[in-house]
Design a protein around this motif. Structure first.
Motif, PDB file in Angstrom:
ATOM      1  N   ALA A 106       0.927  -1.410  -0.028  1.00  0.00           N
ATOM      2  CA  ALA A 106      -0.106  -0.136   0.016  1.00  0.00           C
ATOM      3  C   ALA A 106       0.822   1.199   0.175  1.00  0.00           C
ATOM      4  CB  ALA A 106      -0.998  -0.231   1.299  1.00  0.00           C
ATOM      5  N   HIS A 107       2.147   1.128   0.326  1.00  0.00           N
ATOM      6  CA  HIS A 107       2.994   2.282   0.525  1.00  0.00           C
ATOM      7  C   HIS A 107       3.971   2.610  -0.394  1.00  0.00           C
ATOM      8  CE1 HIS A 107       1.674   2.523   4.708  1.00  0.00           C
ATOM      9  NE2 HIS A 107       1.862   1.241   4.876  1.00  0.00           N
ATOM     10  N   ARG A 108       3.766   2.040  -1.644  1.00  0.00           N
ATOM     11  CA  ARG A 108       4.605   2.244  -2.702  1.00  0.00           C
ATOM     12  C   ARG A 108       4.121   3.626  -3.390  1.00  0.00           C
ATOM     13  NH1 ARG A 108       7.069  -0.834  -6.856  1.00  0.00           N
ATOM     14  NH2 ARG A 108       7.111  -2.877  -5.580  1.00  0.00           N
ATOM     15  N   ASP A 109       2.819   3.741  -3.601  1.00  0.00           N
ATOM     16  CA  ASP A 109       2.608   4.961  -4.056  1.00  0.00           C
ATOM     17  C   ASP A 109       2.796   6.214  -3.421  1.00  0.00           C
ATOM     18  OD1 ASP A 109       1.948   4.139  -6.683  1.00  0.00           O
ATOM     19  OD2 ASP A 109       0.061   3.573  -6.368  1.00  0.00           O
ATOM     20  N   GLU A 110       2.613   5.787  -1.885  1.00  0.00           N
ATOM     21  CA  GLU A 110       2.592   6.946  -0.926  1.00  0.00           C
ATOM     22  C   GLU A 110       4.217   7.273  -1.080  1.00  0.00           C
ATOM     23  OE1 GLU A 110       0.878   5.757   2.966  1.00  0.00           O
ATOM     24  OE2 GLU A 110       3.062   5.834   3.538  1.00  0.00           O
ATOM     25  N   PHE A 111       4.903   6.537  -1.140  1.00  0.00           N
ATOM     26  CA  PHE A 111       6.671   6.875  -1.205  1.00  0.00           C
ATOM     27  C   PHE A 111       6.830   7.551  -2.362  1.00  0.00           C
ATOM     28  CE2 PHE A 111      10.979   5.372  -1.989  1.00  0.00           C
ATOM     29  CZ  PHE A 111      11.590   6.448  -1.130  1.00  0.00           C
ATOM     30  N   ALA A 112       6.437   7.154  -3.673  1.00  0.00           N
ATOM     31  CA  ALA A 112       6.686   7.725  -4.940  1.00  0.00           C
ATOM     32  C   ALA A 112       5.970   9.182  -4.920  1.00  0.00           C
ATOM     33  CB  ALA A 112       5.642   7.299  -5.788  1.00  0.00           C
ATOM     34  N   ASP A 113       4.664   9.452  -4.216  1.00  0.00           N
ATOM     35  CA  ASP A 113       4.105  10.852  -3.872  1.00  0.00           C
ATOM     36  C   ASP A 113       5.090  11.672  -3.153  1.00  0.00           C
ATOM     37  OD1 ASP A 113       1.836  10.062  -5.384  1.00  0.00           O
ATOM     38  OD2 ASP A 113       0.622   9.499  -3.790  1.00  0.00           O
ATOM     39  N   CYS A 114       5.489  10.941  -2.098  1.00  0.00           N
ATOM     40  CA  CYS A 114       6.456  11.563  -1.285  1.00  0.00           C
ATOM     41  C   CYS A 114       7.576  12.284  -2.104  1.00  0.00           C
ATOM     42  CB  CYS A 114       7.070  10.408  -0.208  1.00  0.00           C
ATOM     43  SG  CYS A 114       7.556  11.329   1.430  1.00  0.00           S
ATOM     44  N   VAL A 115       8.330  11.381  -2.865  1.00  0.00           N
ATOM     45  CA  VAL A 115       9.612  11.856  -3.628  1.00  0.00           C
ATOM     46  C   VAL A 115       9.033  12.990  -4.468  1.00  0.00           C
ATOM     47  CG1 VAL A 115      11.407  11.067  -5.296  1.00  0.00           C
ATOM     48  CG2 VAL A 115      10.427   9.531  -3.320  1.00  0.00           C
ATOM     49  N   ILE A 116       7.952  12.884  -4.990  1.00  0.00           N
ATOM     50  CA  ILE A 116       7.630  13.847  -6.022  1.00  0.00           C
ATOM     51  C   ILE A 116       7.406  15.281  -5.596  1.00  0.00           C
ATOM     52  CG2 ILE A 116       5.731  14.609  -7.684  1.00  0.00           C
ATOM     53  CD1 ILE A 116       6.002  11.583  -8.787  1.00  0.00           C
ATOM     54  N   ALA A 117       6.802  15.270  -4.287  1.00  0.00           N
ATOM     55  CA  ALA A 117       6.372  16.215  -3.380  1.00  0.00           C
ATOM     56  C   ALA A 117       7.964  16.956  -3.045  1.00  0.00           C
ATOM     57  CB  ALA A 117       5.941  15.916  -2.276  1.00  0.00           C
ATOM     58  N   VAL A 118       8.991  16.363  -2.710  1.00  0.00           N
ATOM     59  CA  VAL A 118      10.198  16.774  -2.257  1.00  0.00           C
ATOM     60  C   VAL A 118      10.680  17.279  -3.616  1.00  0.00           C
ATOM     61  CG1 VAL A 118      12.662  16.256  -1.594  1.00  0.00           C
ATOM     62  CG2 VAL A 118      10.628  15.178  -0.402  1.00  0.00           C
ATOM     63  N   LEU A 119      10.825  16.736  -4.750  1.00  0.00           N
ATOM     64  CA  LEU A 119      11.102  17.316  -5.904  1.00  0.00           C
ATOM     65  C   LEU A 119      10.655  18.629  -6.367  1.00  0.00           C
ATOM     66  CD1 LEU A 119      11.353  14.132  -8.121  1.00  0.00           C
ATOM     67  CD2 LEU A 119      13.250  15.378  -7.600  1.00  0.00           C
ATOM     68  N   ALA A 120       9.226  18.712  -6.164  1.00  0.00           N
ATOM     69  CA  ALA A 120       8.597  19.981  -6.517  1.00  0.00           C
ATOM     70  C   ALA A 120       8.876  21.197  -5.542  1.00  0.00           C
ATOM     71  CB  ALA A 120       6.933  19.707  -6.199  1.00  0.00           C
ATOM     72  N   GLU A 121       9.434  20.800  -4.327  1.00  0.00           N
ATOM     73  CA  GLU A 121       9.784  21.874  -3.703  1.00  0.00           C
ATOM     74  C   GLU A 121      11.145  22.456  -4.269  1.00  0.00           C
ATOM     75  OE1 GLU A 121      11.103  20.501   0.399  1.00  0.00           O
ATOM     76  OE2 GLU A 121       9.361  19.503   0.581  1.00  0.00           O
ATOM     77  N   TYR A 122      11.720  22.031  -5.280  1.00  0.00           N
ATOM     78  CA  TYR A 122      12.949  22.539  -5.851  1.00  0.00           C
ATOM     79  C   TYR A 122      12.491  22.877  -7.488  1.00  0.00           C
ATOM     80  CZ  TYR A 122      15.416  21.269  -1.882  1.00  0.00           C
ATOM     81  OH  TYR A 122      15.888  20.923  -0.620  1.00  0.00           O
ATOM     82  N   ALA A 123      11.308  22.141  -7.759  1.00  0.00           N
ATOM     83  CA  ALA A 123      10.962  22.220  -9.289  1.00  0.00           C
ATOM     84  C   ALA A 123       9.377  22.320  -9.155  1.00  0.00           C
ATOM     85  CB  ALA A 123      11.524  21.316 -10.175  1.00  0.00           C
ATOM     86  N   PRO A 124       8.806  23.775  -8.860  1.00  0.00           N
ATOM     87  CA  PRO A 124       7.343  23.655  -8.544  1.00  0.00           C
ATOM     88  C   PRO A 124       6.424  23.253  -9.771  1.00  0.00           C
ATOM     89  CG  PRO A 124       8.352  25.610  -7.736  1.00  0.00           C
ATOM     90  CD  PRO A 124       9.468  24.989  -8.450  1.00  0.00           C
ATOM     91  N   ASP A 125       7.160  23.489 -10.987  1.00  0.00           N
ATOM     92  CA  ASP A 125       6.272  23.123 -12.004  1.00  0.00           C
ATOM     93  C   ASP A 125       6.258  21.668 -12.539  1.00  0.00           C
ATOM     94  OD1 ASP A 125       8.607  23.402 -12.909  1.00  0.00           O
ATOM     95  OD2 ASP A 125       8.265  24.401 -14.841  1.00  0.00           O
ATOM     96  N   LEU A 126       7.180  20.726 -11.654  1.00  0.00           N
ATOM     97  CA  LEU A 126       7.206  19.495 -12.132  1.00  0.00           C
ATOM     98  C   LEU A 126       6.036  18.363 -12.192  1.00  0.00           C
ATOM     99  CD1 LEU A 126       9.357  17.001 -13.057  1.00  0.00           C
ATOM    100  CD2 LEU A 126       9.713  16.636 -10.634  1.00  0.00           C
ATOM    101  N   PRO A 127       5.433  18.608 -11.145  1.00  0.00           N
ATOM    102  CA  PRO A 127       4.243  17.538 -10.823  1.00  0.00           C
ATOM    103  C   PRO A 127       3.263  17.854 -12.218  1.00  0.00           C
ATOM    104  CG  PRO A 127       4.585  18.535  -8.772  1.00  0.00           C
ATOM    105  CD  PRO A 127       5.553  19.417  -9.883  1.00  0.00           C
ATOM    106  N   ASP A 128       3.107  18.899 -12.670  1.00  0.00           N
ATOM    107  CA  ASP A 128       2.138  18.954 -13.766  1.00  0.00           C
ATOM    108  C   ASP A 128       2.590  18.569 -14.991  1.00  0.00           C
ATOM    109  OD1 ASP A 128       0.490  20.479 -12.163  1.00  0.00           O
ATOM    110  OD2 ASP A 128       1.216  22.490 -12.649  1.00  0.00           O
ATOM    111  N   LYS A 129       3.908  18.348 -15.404  1.00  0.00           N
ATOM    112  CA  LYS A 129       4.444  17.974 -16.521  1.00  0.00           C
ATOM    113  C   LYS A 129       4.694  16.125 -16.620  1.00  0.00           C
ATOM    114  CE  LYS A 129       6.523  22.257 -17.301  1.00  0.00           C
ATOM    115  NZ  LYS A 129       7.550  23.204 -17.123  1.00  0.00           N
ATOM    116  N   ILE A 130       4.344  15.641 -15.653  1.00  0.00           N
ATOM    117  CA  ILE A 130       4.545  14.372 -15.379  1.00  0.00           C
ATOM    118  C   ILE A 130       3.610  13.546 -16.368  1.00  0.00           C
ATOM    119  CG2 ILE A 130       4.744  12.036 -14.082  1.00  0.00           C
ATOM    120  CD1 ILE A 130       5.528  13.925 -11.655  1.00  0.00           C
ATOM    121  N   VAL A 131       4.076  12.496 -17.312  1.00  0.00           N
ATOM    122  CA  VAL A 131       3.283  12.005 -18.073  1.00  0.00           C
ATOM    123  C   VAL A 131       2.769  10.472 -17.586  1.00  0.00           C
ATOM    124  CG1 VAL A 131       2.806  10.953 -20.380  1.00  0.00           C
ATOM    125  CG2 VAL A 131       4.182  13.165 -20.158  1.00  0.00           C
TER     126      VAL A 131
END
Lengths: 522, 557
Positions: free
Chosen positions: A416-441
């Motif tokens: 159950a935690h696999r996606d939670e971890f991936a979200d967590c990583v993307i959230a940290v990435l977004a702190e440094y590249a705020p526009d990143l999450p919208d560009k993920i295909v």
């Protein structure tokens, strides 16, 4: 039924297996290389993870690969092209401007604190001298602590090489070898961004945090890339890291190695303490005088060979090798380039590191001890499509990130935690590249447990087992098996589980070939 | 027999007639020892035995440093800092004839650990008893305990040879260093090939990796891992902690390796016995004599100046203070090479422990432990896994004291009735971890009290009547240890016991042979090889080097 008899069978077509097979073939041995997957490369492979998007699935940069192997195996003639060399390392920071360092000190950029550049250069100059001592050890088969001339000579040579550093350097090396990287960096430098990034380099691929002793050694392992006999820079092959293995494979075939893919070795056969060959998945038995395994030590000895062929004490030692991986890989297919705050286009080509200070790295490392993932992980980001258009459709990009720390076994269960971890990583990435999450295909997360399944590496560990001061040289993977030759005659290891360890270096393969050839001689 | 009167003078207070009260303004000695900790006293004893005129100068009104017994509450004797005895080298015990000067070490039989689930694990000095107890938790671990004990005693036997030797300098081509290195190499070679690999690996690995090789039970591993972190700013998962464990295993009491005991009358009895031995050999001890400066002329030491201005002269000065205090506080940096000063500055000496000393009006109950279990007369711990200890260490890293601390608590008055009035008890609680500074800044009195109550609550959870029995409590955080005894940053070992600060690296590479850049100036405390614990080895080794420089034979020890 035994068909052809080979001098040597190499089990596994990772880069070390390919290198080893190649050197054996060059010494006029009849060599067969068996790879379970449909392509060679093992963990150094380029694979598609979304339509049109390809990525180096495990290692995503090359910095330790030994240049003399490239030259001796003529990899350039066999299609190896670097899409980038000397990529900068960029320390991302939320509060302050980014800082970028490069193998060429004059290329280092960003806002440096007064005097820091000078201190950094002095530290790196000294560490590079130490790394070249290590590099020298890395290119040889480790000696044993016994009363044979060759071993004694090798030990005396190693000691003499350390002594030749001069008295001050020798003292410093003997002092810091077992030290922790945090204290060393705090003693020598002031800039948190710089210290954070260097601490990250020291703990990458290990389960240690920067305050753990022995992390200066793991840093030195990485700095072998800066030794005079190395390339010096962080590089990326055109077509991803898999392209390196393609070139190795073509070179090996040219040297006469027979390569069979889709051939999973089921067991290593042995008779009266002597290897006789291997049995592949379809039941075919192939005979050989020597079997060299690119698989990790536990898999080779406990699964393929079987504990009953080995001494109990030796089996115990092999079981004791810590094999749990700590690094995950995140791949993102993105339809447009994200903007990392404060990073200029030239820097974006390099490796971007999220490790803003030593304490951050240390806090991230706490999780792994308790079977948890780091909620604020340390991350190394590359966007290889910036310099390698073969990896993504035009105008689109791939982002490849190494994320640490992710445990092999999550106590709560990964399900159950696999996606939670991936979200967590993307959230940290977004702190440094705020526009990143919208560009993920598309996104793909490879946890250590996935890496284990896909590439057959026990525990999903990069180095085929924890690398550290207590497990290097004569101690890697375990005393009694550090000279590539296993206790069963004719069986050898050639992977990253042996000296000198992982990091797409190729030296384990070449050293193993030397060990094999040394026993072949009368 | 001058000594007999002194035995009666319990506690580390020396009867006044034996300390010279009246001094001429300038005194001249052969050797001055700064600090009357146990190592300083050992050095002084050996020098006095060799016929030197020796004085030991102590800043506090009492001797012993951290090896001290003090009456901080009427009728109760507090081993205020160090609290148990095992590491003290038997060779020193014998050559200085300490029993004759009043030292008696009473071994205790074992230790007991209370776990969260209401259970307990008792461990005993007796191997077979211990093995039986382990089998309650895991049959497999009981089997492996034999292997583990064998490995530990092998490592103890190996290291013991080097405790009372000066570490050779591996960068030196001097005959003596080459010879010592060769004999070290020869001893190492005698181990045999497999054992050589294991020994080297032992010094670089973590306690957790080591224990995982032998045991499966979390409780057993947690119990054993306790000794891998005492006084150390590392957790059991940190590489290097296997050595720290060995450091706590290599002691002995009456020839029983790994045994621990109480010094009768508290740890100060060791200091008192040493001071008595020193006086019997003609040496002097002066208390309330804080050294302010070491006087150096032309690169040579020539004496010390006390805080009140008095000067004492000697061509040999040995400091029992830690390396930072010695070279950065009481010496002038200008007398030392800049590079040396830089190396001293970066010596790592972070404290990691605190201490509670508690006077109790009766024996507290521990319902988890069987009433007649002999192990409750030894160390009592609260833990049930290495993870629990490691989490306590995470607090240290983030600049706070452990919320769920690892405690080593003892009630020695069960065995030694001299410590407390009849029916009442003296309890000593060693606490791991407490950082030298808090994330919020320096320690305050409020922080100290909060630290104390954290520990009291932690113990209270296992002993319902404990809190009500407290008559008086002394809390020591690293701040108090520094202020009271002068241990920089409150580090009980005068420097962290990590590989970069052991053997020829301790305290500073190139100066690990007890000498300093200033001629005649020596270090004799735990900052030097083989490090901390009430061992006496640094003191004895320093004395041997001093005598050697004075042209006396090695054999003087």
């Amino acid at each position: 039924m035994k068909s052809v008899r080979y001098d040597a069978i190499v089990v596994g077509g990772g880069h070390n297996g390919l290198v080893c097979a190649n050197y054996l073939a060059r010494a006029r041995q009849r060599v067969l290389l068996l790879e379970a997957a449909d392509q060679v490369g093992g963990a150094a492979a380029t694979e598609s993870f979304a339509p049109g998007f390809r990525v180096s699935s495990c290692a995503h940069l090359v910095y330790l690969f030994d240049p003399s192997i490239s030259a001796e195996l003529k990899l350039a003639d066999h299609g190896l092209v670097w899409s980038a060399v000397d990529l900068p390392s960029v320390a991302l920071s939320q509060e302050r401007a980014v800082l970028s360092i490069s193998s060429d000190p004059t290329l280092s950029a960003g806002e440096w604190m007064s005097g820091e550049h000078k201190r950094f250069d002095a530290l790196m100059a000294r560490m590079t001298r130490f790394a070249s001592v290590l590099q020298n050890l890395y290119t040889r088969v480790p000696p044993r602590l016994r009363n044979r001339r060759g071993d004694i000579v090798a030990l005396v040579q190693a000691a003499w090489r350390i002594r030749r550093l001069g008295r001050d350097d020798m003292r410093e090396l003997l002092r810091i070898a077992g030290m922790n990287i945090a204290d060393l960096l705090d003693d020598e430098l002031n800039d948190d961004r710089l210290k954070g990034m260097l601490a990250f380099d020291a703990v990458l691929g290990t389960r240690l945090g920067p305050r753990a002793p022995n992390t200066v050694f793991t840093w030195l392992h990485r700095l072998v890339s800066r030794a005079p006999a190395a390339h010096g820079g962080i590089m990326h092959p055109l077509g991803g890291v898999g392209a390196l293995c393609d070139a190795l494979s073509r070179s090996a075939q040219a040297a006469g190695v027979e390569i069979r893919t889709g051939a999973r070795v089921e067991s290593i056969m042995c008779d009266a303490d002597r290897v006789t060959g291997v049995r592949v998945a379809d039941g075919e038995e192939i005979g050989a005088r020597q079997v060299i395994s690119n698989a990790d030590p536990q898999q080779t000895l406990l699964s393929l060979l079987g504990a009953r062929e080995l001494d109990t004490e030796f089996v115990r030692r092999v079981r004791d090798v810590p094999m749990a991986g700590t690094a995950a890989k995140l791949h993102l297919a993105i339809d447009d380039l994200p903007t990392f705050v404060g990073v200029d286009p030239e820097q974006a080509r390099g490796r971007l590191v999220i490790a803003p200070n030593i304490d951050y790295v240390e806090r991230a490392s706490n999780a792994i001890k308790y079977g948890e993932y780091a909620p604020q992980p340390v991350i190394e980001i590359t966007i290889p499509s910036l310099h390698d258009s073969t990896l993504a459709p035009p105008g689109k990009h791939v982002l490849s990130a190494i994320v640490q720390y992710a445990p092999y076994t999550l106590r709560a269960g990964w399900g159950a935690h696999r996606d939670e971890f991936a979200d967590c990583v993307i959230a940290v990435l977004a702190e440094y590249a705020p526009d990143l999450p919208d560009k993920i295909v598309e996104r793909q997360l490879l946890l250590p447990v996935d890496i284990e399944q896909r590439y057959g590496m026990t525990g999903g560990h990069w180095h085929h087992g924890e690398l550290g001061l207590e497990r290097f040289w004569m101690w890697r993977p375990t005393p009694g098996a550090a000279q590539y030759q296993m206790p069963v005659e004719g069986l050898f290891l050639c992977g990253a589980g042996c000296h000198p360890g992982g990091g797409v270096m190729g030296l384990a393969g070449r050293n193993a070939a030397r060990a094999v050839l040394a026993t072949a001689r009368p | 027999m001058p000594a007999r009167g002194l035995i009666r003078a319990r506690v580390a207070e020396i009867s006044p007639p034996l300390i010279r009260q009246q001094f001429p303004l300038m005194l001249s000695y052969d050797a001055i020892i700064i600090g009357a900790g146990h190592n300083g006293l050992v050095t002084a004893c050996y020098l006095a035995r060799a016929g030197l005129r020796v004085v030991v100068l102590e800043g506090n009104p009492y001797i012993g440093g951290a090896t001290v017994s003090r009456e901080l509450y009427p009728g109760f004797t507090y081993s205020n800092c160090s609290y148990v005895c095992s590491l003290f080298r038997p060779e020193i015990f014998r050559t200085l004839d300490l029993p004759r000067y009043g030292l008696q070490v009473i071994p205790y039989e074992g230790s007991v650990t209370m776990t969260r689930d209401g259970g307990y694990f008792a461990s005993f000095v007796d191997h077979d008893a211990n093995r039986r107890e382990i089998s309650r938790f895991s049959k497999r671990d009981a089997e492996n305990y034999d292997r583990f004990s064998h490995e530990m005693s092998r490592q103890c036997r190996f290291i013991k040879k080097f405790l009372l030797t000066t570490p050779p300098d591996p960068t030196s081509f001097k005959w003596r260093d080459l010879k010592d290195l060769a004999s070290l190499g020869a001893a190492f070679y005698d181990l045999g090939e497999t054992q050589m690999y294991d020994t080297i690996r032992f010094y670089t690995m973590s306690c957790a990796d080591l224990l995982d090789q032998y045991f499966e039970s979390d409780v057993i591993k947690g119990v054993i891992a306790g000794s891998s972190i005492i006084g150390t700013a590392l957790g059991p998962y940190s590489p290097g902690t296997a050595y720290v464990m060995l450091h706590h295993y290599m002691g002995e009491v009456d020839g029983t390796i790994g045994a621990w005991g109480y010094a009768r009358g508290g740890m100060g009895s060791i200091a008192t016995a040493l001071a008595n031995a020193l006086q019997a050999h003609g040496g002097e001890v002066r208390v309330n004599a804080e050294v302010n400066d070491v006087i150096v002329k032309d690169g040579r030491v020539c004496g010390v100046a006390l805080k009140d201005g008095e000067e004492l002269h000697a061509a040999t000065v040995a400091s029992n203070l830690d390396v930072k205090r010695t070279f950065l506080n009481i010496m002038d940096e200008r007398d030392l090479p800049a590079e040396f000063v830089r190396r001293v500055q970066r010596f790592k000496i972070r404290g990691s422990s605190g201490k509670l000393n508690i006077a109790l009006d009766g024996m507290p109950s521990f319902p988890q432990i069987p009433e007649n279990c002999p192990a409750r007369r030894g160390d009592m711990h609260i833990t049930d896994s290495m993870e629990r200890i490691e989490r306590a260490y995470d607090d240290w890293k983030s600049g706070t004291w452990s919320k769920d601390p690892y405690v080593d608590m003892l009630i020695p008055s069960q065995i030694d009735p001299t410590l407390a009035p009849p029916g009442q008890h003296m309890m000593s609680v060693f606490v791991q971890y407490a950082p030298p500074r808090l994330a919020s800044g320096d320690w305050t009195d409020a922080d100290r009290d909060a630290f104390g109550s954290t520990v009291v609550d932690a113990i209270g959870a296992y002993s319902p009547d404990f809190k009500d029995r407290i008559r008086h409590m002394e809390v020591r955080t690293p701040r108090e240890l520094e202020a009271e005894i002068g241990l920089t940053e409150g580090n009980i070992f005068q420097g962290e016991l990590t590989l970069d600060q052991l053997m020829f690296n301790r305290p500073v590479p190139g100066y690990a042979q007890y000498r300093s850049p200033v001629e005649g100036m020596y270090l004799c405390g735990s900052s030097t090889h083989p490090g901390g614990g009430v061992m006496g080895a640094p003191g004895a080794n320093a004395a041997r080097e001093i005598l050697r420089d004075l042209g006396r034979k090695d054999g003087q020890l």
